[in-house]
Design an enzyme around this catalytic site. Structure first.
Site, PDB file in Angstrom:
ATOM      1  N   MET A   1      -4.837  -8.216  -3.102  1.00 32.78           N
ATOM      2  CA  MET A   1      -5.158  -9.107  -4.333  1.00 32.78           C
ATOM      3  C   MET A   1      -4.783  -9.460  -4.847  1.00 32.78           C
ATOM      4  SD  MET A   1      -5.009 -10.503  -0.938  1.00 32.78           S
ATOM      5  CE  MET A   1      -5.670 -12.170  -1.933  1.00 32.78           C
TER       6      MET A   1
ATOM      7  N   ASN B   1       4.666  -3.972   0.669  1.00 36.64           N
ATOM      8  CA  ASN B   1       3.797  -5.209   0.597  1.00 36.64           C
ATOM      9  C   ASN B   1       3.970  -5.508   1.979  1.00 36.64           C
ATOM     10  OD1 ASN B   1       1.513  -6.732   0.513  1.00 36.64           O
ATOM     11  ND2 ASN B   1       2.653  -7.892  -0.037  1.00 36.64           N
TER      12      ASN B   1
ATOM     13  N   ASP C   1       6.113 -12.158  -2.693  1.00 34.46           N
ATOM     14  CA  ASP C   1       6.050 -11.799  -1.696  1.00 34.46           C
ATOM     15  C   ASP C   1       7.646 -12.114  -1.469  1.00 34.46           C
ATOM     16  OD1 ASP C   1       3.634 -11.840  -1.496  1.00 34.46           O
ATOM     17  OD2 ASP C   1       3.176 -13.741  -0.562  1.00 34.46           O
TER      18      ASP C   1
ATOM     19  N   HIS D   1       3.202  -8.979   4.908  1.00 31.74           N
ATOM     20  CA  HIS D   1       2.902  -9.879   4.577  1.00 31.74           C
ATOM     21  C   HIS D   1       2.675 -11.284   5.610  1.00 31.74           C
ATOM     22  CE1 HIS D   1       2.234 -13.638   2.354  1.00 31.74           C
ATOM     23  NE2 HIS D   1       3.167 -15.021   2.994  1.00 31.74           N
TER      24      HIS D   1
ATOM     25  N   ILE E   1      -0.946  -9.818  -8.135  1.00 34.93           N
ATOM     26  CA  ILE E   1       0.017  -9.740  -8.767  1.00 34.93           C
ATOM     27  C   ILE E   1       0.173  -8.483  -9.358  1.00 34.93           C
ATOM     28  CG2 ILE E   1       1.622 -11.164 -10.009  1.00 34.93           C
ATOM     29  CD1 ILE E   1       0.777 -12.391  -7.857  1.00 34.93           C
TER      30      ILE E   1
HETATM   31  C1  GRF Z   1      -3.232  -8.695   5.953  1.00 34.53           C
HETATM   32  O1  GRF Z   1      -3.163  -9.553   6.376  1.00 34.53           O
HETATM   33  C2  GRF Z   1      -2.323  -8.446   5.226  1.00 34.53           C
HETATM   34  O2  GRF Z   1      -0.599  -8.708   5.585  1.00 34.53           O
HETATM   35  C3  GRF Z   1      -2.534  -9.710   3.846  1.00 34.53           C
HETATM   36  O3  GRF Z   1      -3.675  -8.727   3.279  1.00 34.53           O
HETATM   37  C4  GRF Z   1      -4.606  -8.827   4.910  1.00 34.53           C
HETATM   38  C5  GRF Z   1      -4.961  -7.267   4.743  1.00 34.53           C
HETATM   39  O4  GRF Z   1      -5.905  -7.166   5.741  1.00 34.53           O
HETATM   40  N1  GRF Z   1      -1.253  -8.658   2.688  1.00 34.53           N
HETATM   41  P1  GRF Z   1      -6.670  -5.901   5.889  1.00 34.53           P
HETATM   42  O5  GRF Z   1      -7.136  -5.718   4.310  1.00 34.53           O
HETATM   43  O6  GRF Z   1      -5.456  -4.629   5.993  1.00 34.53           O
HETATM   44  O7  GRF Z   1      -7.365  -5.772   7.055  1.00 34.53           O
END
Ligand code: GRF
Length: 216
Positions: A90, A107, A145, A109, A92
């Site tokens: 989480m 990544n 993204d 998304h 940038i």
């Molecule tokens: C997922 O929904 C992914 O697409 C997003 O963050 C979430 C991560 O989930 N980038 P996890 O930590 O892999 O369970």
């Protein structure tokens, strides 16, 4: 075989799907290091359970983004990482890391980009009223993204969906396509031309989709 570093902040279900795919022989990669910006990320427990090295880089120790990313870069290089995999990381990414791993950062998304970049995107997709959503694996560039798209998977949005039920449906596809994208990279089958990504020797999808399915 590709050496990967996985960057996490949270529960790490995508990390788990990659670990499982590697252990099942479906993904020819080796996770050299899992890096978290959160000491309490459950993803770290998942890594340790499988004997994978972990590192925590605290934002309070590296308050400036560039210094933080320089430390990430140092750790990734120290572990011989060739491909960086963001899995619920989480933060940038700054130029420091982007330049260090140019078009070698992936990544995932939980929307069909370029629709719904950013956060809380499953709710945004529901509120907008789209009939399909899904997930996107893409290379990371300097936008939000916005990098070249490698694979997308589509799921229907159902009338009774909540953000949670839609998220669960999308997550199943995330866990399927992220290890696949890493495998494609490992096989050297990914070619980037400008914004477009071509996968050598890939099959086109079966057919078009309509939601709702109307048979008149
Ligand atoms: C997922 O929904 C992914 O697409 C997003 O963050 C979430 C991560 O989930 N980038 P996890 O930590 O892999 O369970």
């Amino acid at each position: 075989m590709v050496n990967i570093g996985v960057l996490v902040s949270g529960s790490g279900t995508n990390l788990q799907s990659i670990i499982d795919a590697i252990e099942a022989g479906r993904c020819d990669a080796s996770i050299k290091i899992v890096v978290s910006n959160k000491a309490d990320a459950f993803a770290l427990e998942r890594a340790k359970k499988h004997g994978i090295a972990t590192a925590v880089i605290r934002v309070k120790d590296f308050p400036e983004r560039e210094a933080f990313d320089a430390e990430v870069l140092r750790i990734l290089r120290e572990h011989g990482v060739e491909l960086v995999v963001l899995a619920g990381f989480m933060r940038i990414i700054s130029k420091v890391l982007l330049d260090g791993y140019h078009m070698k950062i992936m990544n995932i998304h939980p929307s069909l980009l370029p629709s719904f970049p950013g956060l809380e995107v499953q709710k945004a997709a529901l509120d907008y009223g789209v009939k399909f959503s899904g997930c996107t694996v893409h290379f990371v560039d300097n936008g939000l993204d916005s990098g070249p798209i490698i694979i997308q998977a589509v799921v229907p949005v159902k009338d009774e969906d909540t953000a949670e039920s839609l998220s669960r449906r999308i997550l199943i596809e995330e866990h399927r396509i992220y290890p696949q994208a890493i495998q494609l990279f490992s096989e050297g089958r990914i070619e980037i031309r400008g914004r477009r990504v071509f996968i050598r020797n890939s099959q086109p999808p079966a057919s078009s989709l309509t939601n709702p399915l109307i048979t008149i």
